[in-house]
Each structure stands twice: as C-alpha cells, then as structure tokens.
Design an enzyme around this catalytic site. Structure first.
Site, short mmCIF file in Angstrom:
data_model
loop_
_atom_site.label_atom_id
_atom_site.label_comp_id
_atom_site.label_asym_id
_atom_site.label_seq_id
_atom_site.Cartn_x
_atom_site.Cartn_y
_atom_site.Cartn_z
CG HIS A 297 -1.95 0.95 0.99
ND1 HIS A 297 -2.22 2.39 1.10
CD2 HIS A 297 -3.28 0.73 0.76
CE1 HIS A 297 -3.22 2.87 1.05
NE2 HIS A 297 -3.99 1.76 0.89
CG ASP A 354 -8.23 -4.38 -2.84
OD1 ASP A 354 -7.68 -3.26 -2.95
OD2 ASP A 354 -9.80 -4.40 -2.70
C1 SDX Z 1 -6.11 -0.04 -2.94
O1 SDX Z 1 -4.31 4.51 -2.17
C2 SDX Z 1 -5.33 4.13 -1.62
O2 SDX Z 1 -5.81 4.31 -0.46
C3 SDX Z 1 -5.93 2.77 -2.22
C4 SDX Z 1 -7.01 2.04 -1.58
C5 SDX Z 1 -8.13 2.93 -1.22
O3 SDX Z 1 -9.11 2.49 -0.07
O4 SDX Z 1 -8.53 3.46 -1.98
O5 SDX Z 1 -6.33 1.45 -0.20
C6 SDX Z 1 -7.32 0.66 -2.30
O6 SDX Z 1 -5.98 0.39 -4.06
C7 SDX Z 1 -5.41 -0.80 -2.05
C8 SDX Z 1 -4.28 -1.44 -2.97
C9 SDX Z 1 -4.57 -2.43 -3.97
N1 SDX Z 1 -3.59 -3.01 -5.05
C10 SDX Z 1 -3.18 -3.99 -4.90
O7 SDX Z 1 -3.06 -4.89 -4.02
C11 SDX Z 1 -1.92 -4.40 -5.92
C12 SDX Z 1 -0.74 -5.01 -5.62
N2 SDX Z 1 0.08 -3.67 -4.78
C13 SDX Z 1 0.96 -3.01 -5.45
O8 SDX Z 1 1.00 -3.11 -6.89
C14 SDX Z 1 1.38 -1.74 -4.63
O9 SDX Z 1 1.65 -2.31 -3.52
C15 SDX Z 1 0.57 -0.51 -4.72
C16 SDX Z 1 0.31 -0.12 -6.03
C17 SDX Z 1 -0.59 -0.97 -4.15
C18 SDX Z 1 1.48 0.53 -4.14
O10 SDX Z 1 2.57 0.60 -4.83
P1 SDX Z 1 3.54 1.88 -4.66
O11 SDX Z 1 3.35 2.46 -3.26
O12 SDX Z 1 4.04 2.55 -5.77
O13 SDX Z 1 5.15 1.10 -4.22
P2 SDX Z 1 5.88 0.31 -5.28
O14 SDX Z 1 5.18 0.03 -6.52
O15 SDX Z 1 6.92 1.42 -5.62
O16 SDX Z 1 6.81 -0.78 -4.49
C19 SDX Z 1 7.68 -0.55 -3.58
C20 SDX Z 1 8.52 -1.74 -3.57
C21 SDX Z 1 8.94 -2.15 -5.29
O17 SDX Z 1 10.11 -3.06 -5.00
P3 SDX Z 1 11.58 -2.47 -5.18
O18 SDX Z 1 11.34 -1.38 -6.36
O19 SDX Z 1 11.82 -1.82 -3.69
O20 SDX Z 1 12.37 -3.63 -5.22
O21 SDX Z 1 7.88 -2.80 -2.99
C22 SDX Z 1 7.39 -3.88 -4.05
C23 SDX Z 1 7.72 -3.42 -5.52
O22 SDX Z 1 8.26 -4.05 -6.42
N3 SDX Z 1 5.98 -4.24 -4.17
C24 SDX Z 1 5.51 -5.46 -4.24
C25 SDX Z 1 3.95 -5.42 -4.17
N4 SDX Z 1 3.96 -4.22 -3.86
C26 SDX Z 1 4.78 -3.44 -3.91
N5 SDX Z 1 6.10 -6.71 -4.62
C27 SDX Z 1 5.51 -7.71 -4.74
N6 SDX Z 1 4.16 -7.57 -4.40
C28 SDX Z 1 3.44 -6.61 -4.10
N7 SDX Z 1 2.15 -6.67 -4.06
#
Ligand code: SDX
Length: 418
Positions: A297, A354
């Site tokens: 998140h 989720d």
């Molecule tokens: C919602 O914003 C809100 O409030 C949203 C929400 C709401 O109520 O409106 O809470 C609802 O959208 C919840 C999120 C639902 N999405 C998912 O579950 C999709 C999976 N999660 C991600 O794709 C990710 O965690 C995000 C999109 C939610 C957040 O991404 P960020 O903040 O842009 O973080 P990032 O992509 O830069 O990740 C940071 C690191 C990366 O690794 P490094 O580059 O440091 O090596 O964490 C890793 C990412 O690769 N990472 C994950 C991951 N999420 C982040 N690795 C594996 N699996 C994951 N799910």
C-alpha cells in the site's frame, strides 16, 4: 515550526508550513515558481498534498483510519453504511430523525428513468461491469441537468440499482426493481438475487457482512480514484460526470480492481497445486511481473486496519454460512509466509483491504466480476464527500506543472528528409 527554508542556487526561499489537526506537516510551496522559476517534481505524488481535507485521517505507520474523527473499528462495529454515508457527505452522524429522513429520501430515489433500461440493451452480455457502471453514471447527467444537492441523494440511491441491473443483464435474468420496504443493503441484495419464479429472503449474515464491508470501503482520503474526482470536479464538471471518472480510476488492478485480481491469483495458485511458496518467490523476483495482489500500500506501512476487520469477517461469514473456501486457506498461508519474509518485511508490504474482501464476497454468492463494483458502491459516499468539500472550499482548478524532456526547437524537414 512555522516555516521551511529552501536554498536553490544563490537563492534562499522561506515557505510557510501547514500543520494539520493530527500534527501532519505540509510545506506550502505556493510561492515557489513565482519567486524561483522552479517547481517540485514528485511522480505518483507520494510526497505531495493536493489539498487540506476534514473528511478522513489515515496514519499509515500506525495503521489508523478515521472518518470525521471516528475510528473505522468503531464505525464497523456500531454504525450502518447509511449512517456512514450521512457522516461522510454531511459531516455528522445523523440523529434518529435525520436518519429517518435520509433513509426516506434514499428509498424514494432508487428508480432509474425507464428509458435508461434501454441503455443496457446496447452493452454486450459480457461487458465489463465497471465500464457499464461508469457509462450509466455519466448518463445520469443527461436526465438531471441542474447540478444541485438533490443529485447527491439521487446518486447515492441509484448506484446500487445501476449495479444490480448490470449484473442481471450479464446473466440474462429479468431486472428486479428496488423495494422501499427493505433497508439499503437488503434492497441491493434483493435486486441482485431475487427471481420471479420464487421468493427471495435476504440472509441476515450476508446483509450485515456486506453493510460492514461497504463501511470499510467508504473513504480513504486522496487515493487514486478520489484524487481523480477532485481533479475532474475542480473543472466545474457536474457530479455524475465527475463520479463516473472516479469509477474508471477505481477499475484498475493496482487500485480497486485488486480485489478481483486477488481471487484470480488465489485460483491460479490453487490450480498450481496450492504451491504458494512458488508465487511468493515470483512476487520477489524483479524480473517477474507477478505481484502479490492485495499486498502492499502506498500509505499503510503496516497492517491495513480494514484488512484485519475483513479477515475476521471472512472467518465469521464462512463459518456462519457453513462454507469452506480453499482459497481462504491459501490466502492465510500466503499472508503467514510473506509476513515472515525479509523481502516483504523490508518493504513494509502487508495485506490491504483487497486481500480478503473477495473471499467474503464469494461466500455471499457475489460473482467475481462484481467485486470492484461493490468497492465502488462502498466508495461512492467518499467520492461525493470530497466533491462537495472541494466545491464548498472553492478549490482552484487542478492543473499540475511538468518538467519537459522532449526535443528542443527544430525546423520541420521536408518529407523526403524525415
Ligand atoms: C487500494 O491509495 C489508497 O488508499 C488505495 C486503497 C483505497 O482504499 O482507496 O487503499 C485501495 O487500491 C489498495 C491497493 C490495491 N492494490 C494491490 O493490492 C495491487 C498490489 N500492490 C501493489 O501493486 C502496490 O503495493 C501498490 C500499487 C498498492 C502500491 O505501490 P507503490 O506505493 O507505488 O509501491 P511500489 O510499487 O513502488 O513498490 C515498492 C517496492 C517495489 O520493490 P523495489 O523496487 O523496492 O524492489 O515494493 C514492491 C515493489 O516491487 N512491491 C511489491 C508489491 N507491492 C509493492 N512486490 C510484490 N508484490 C506486491 N504486491
């Protein structure tokens, strides 16, 4: 701390500091471009506040979520979704008299204009429900041209009708009309599952669980879809057109579409011998596009408080309905392994709302294709509250700047030289 100082080249700029009621600190950079020519750059807005807001407070480090000062745990335990709608949109939990009037207003605006049913005939049977929802909500502005407060009631009342009709259309069953003798959630379930051939009785376990899930989804400050609503609404676009853009933003798998993506992921893992360790490894592999959906998140850097409540609801609903869902066991194993794994611990990746919500929806008999529509149904009062706050505060048109990195000035070559 009343000001921040920025040194840029031989310039030193002082900028005021804004401190919120929960002691969040924001540097107000309104003077920056005018006095230095420079702007800030923050792709994804992870460090940028777009507004001040009195609606929802999140503390991502402590896993705190409050709507208008009330803890999400208290609202989930003691309020109804209709009371939370009133709280978010009008700023206060309703008195008994206000609640009765609000419920009466909602009940008397659930019908769509009969001509709008014809719109569904144009959609293909397997149309993406979120696309249908967005299109139908935008179409409401062709029927209600004056952009006034009654439209807030109309939209709060009609979205569940639009959602249920899109589901009935997708399965080829006759539309079921709303009923004023049922409460908000029971009426939605009735429109979703009643059939002309037999009586349909709303299951109280399902109704209560769905009411709580809608509360948990009701608002979340400046998330992607809510920021979209504030951006589009700042242009003066009407409520229906604006909310339809919030629905579109929510549909993405990184945002509201994640609840559907989680179920697809769990089914994939189950089909692959429930080898969740293999998928944890894939999620950690930077060369593998696979992500653990429902994990991570932008704001929460520890457990999403909503995920805790939904995980508890998953156990309760499945137990009360006497259902065993193998996907729940896979989800719990994924969570257990991930929370002990350095990759996830270091990046502070925890289950978000989720991760378990889809399992509860499945237990309720709701189709996977409708999961993100349910998210939209819950988030609607939050979107409307922000739309209303942005209008009441007379927020300026949202118009961010950029840093240009394209070609410099160049002459147009004759076509034979391109
Ligand atoms: C919602 O914003 C809100 O409030 C949203 C929400 C709401 O109520 O409106 O809470 C609802 O959208 C919840 C999120 C639902 N999405 C998912 O579950 C999709 C999976 N999660 C991600 O794709 C990710 O965690 C995000 C999109 C939610 C957040 O991404 P960020 O903040 O842009 O973080 P990032 O992509 O830069 O990740 C940071 C690191 C990366 O690794 P490094 O580059 O440091 O090596 O964490 C890793 C990412 O690769 N990472 C994950 C991951 N999420 C982040 N690795 C594996 N699996 C994951 N799910």
């Amino acid at each position: 701390m009343s000001k921040a100082t920025l040194t840029l080249g031989n310039q030193t700029l002082e900028m005021p500091v804004v401190v919120g009621t929960e002691n969040e600190v924001g540097i107000s950079i309104g003077v920056l471009r005018g006095s230095s020519g420079a702007i800030t750059l923050d792709p994804g807005y992870g460090n940028t506040g777009s507004c001040t807001s009195a609606i929802t407070f999140i503390d991502g480090e402590r896993g705190v979520l409050r709507y208008r000062g009330y803890a999400i745990e208290d609202l989930a335990a003691h309020a109804s979704f209709v009371e939370v709608m009133h709280l978010l949109v009008y700023g206060a939990l309703p008195t008994a008299a206000q609640l009765e009037r609000f419920q009466h207003s909602l009940a008397h605006h659930t019908l769509l204009h009969e001509d709008m049913k014809k719109f569904y005939e144009g959609f293909p049977p397997k149309a993406q429900p979120m696309s249908v929802l967005s299109a139908m909500v935008a179409s409401l502005s062709t029927y209600y041209e004056t952009d006034d407060d009654l439209n807030i009631i109309r939209l709060l009342a009609k979205l569940k009708t639009i959602a249920a009709l899109s589901y009935k259309k997708s399965i080829g069953q006759p539309f079921v009309y709303p009923r004023n003798d049922l409460d908000f959630v029971a009426d939605f379930l009735h429109m979703m599952f009643a059939v002309p051939t037999e009586a349909y009785h709303v299951n109280e376990v399902v109704r209560k669980a769905l009411d709580m899930l809608l509360i948990l989804h009701a608002d979340h400050e400046q998330n992607c879809s809510t920021s979209t609503v504030r951006m589009v609404g700042s242009s003066g676009a009407d409520l229906f057109s604006t909310i339809s853009t919030g629905i579109s933003a929510l549909s993405g798998p990184l945002h509201g579409g994640a609840n559907t993506a989680v179920i697809k992921m769990l089914e994939l893992i189950r089909a692959d011998g429930s080898d969740y360790a293999k998928y944890i490894a894939k999620a950690k592999d930077r060369n593998d596009p696979f992500r653990l959906m429902g994990f991570g998140h932008r704001v929460y850097k520890q457990f999403d408080p909503r995920a805790r409540l939904i995980k508890k609801a998953a156990d309760q609903v499945l137990d009360q309905l006497g259902i065993t869902d193998p996907l729940l066991a896979i989800a719990k194993n994924l969570e257990r392994v991930a929370l002990e794994d350095e990759y996830f611990v270091k990046r502070k990746l925890y289950p978000n709302l989720d991760f378990y919500s889809g399992i509860v929806y499945r237990a309720m008999g709701l189709p996977t294709s409708m999961f993100t529509v349910l998210f939209a149904l819950g988030r609607l009062p939050g979107w409307i509250a922000h739309f209303k706050e942005m209008r009441d505060n007379r927020d300026r048109l949202h118009r961010p700047r950029q840093i240009y990195t394209g070609p410099m000035l160049r002459p147009i070559p004759p076509i034979e030289y391109r």
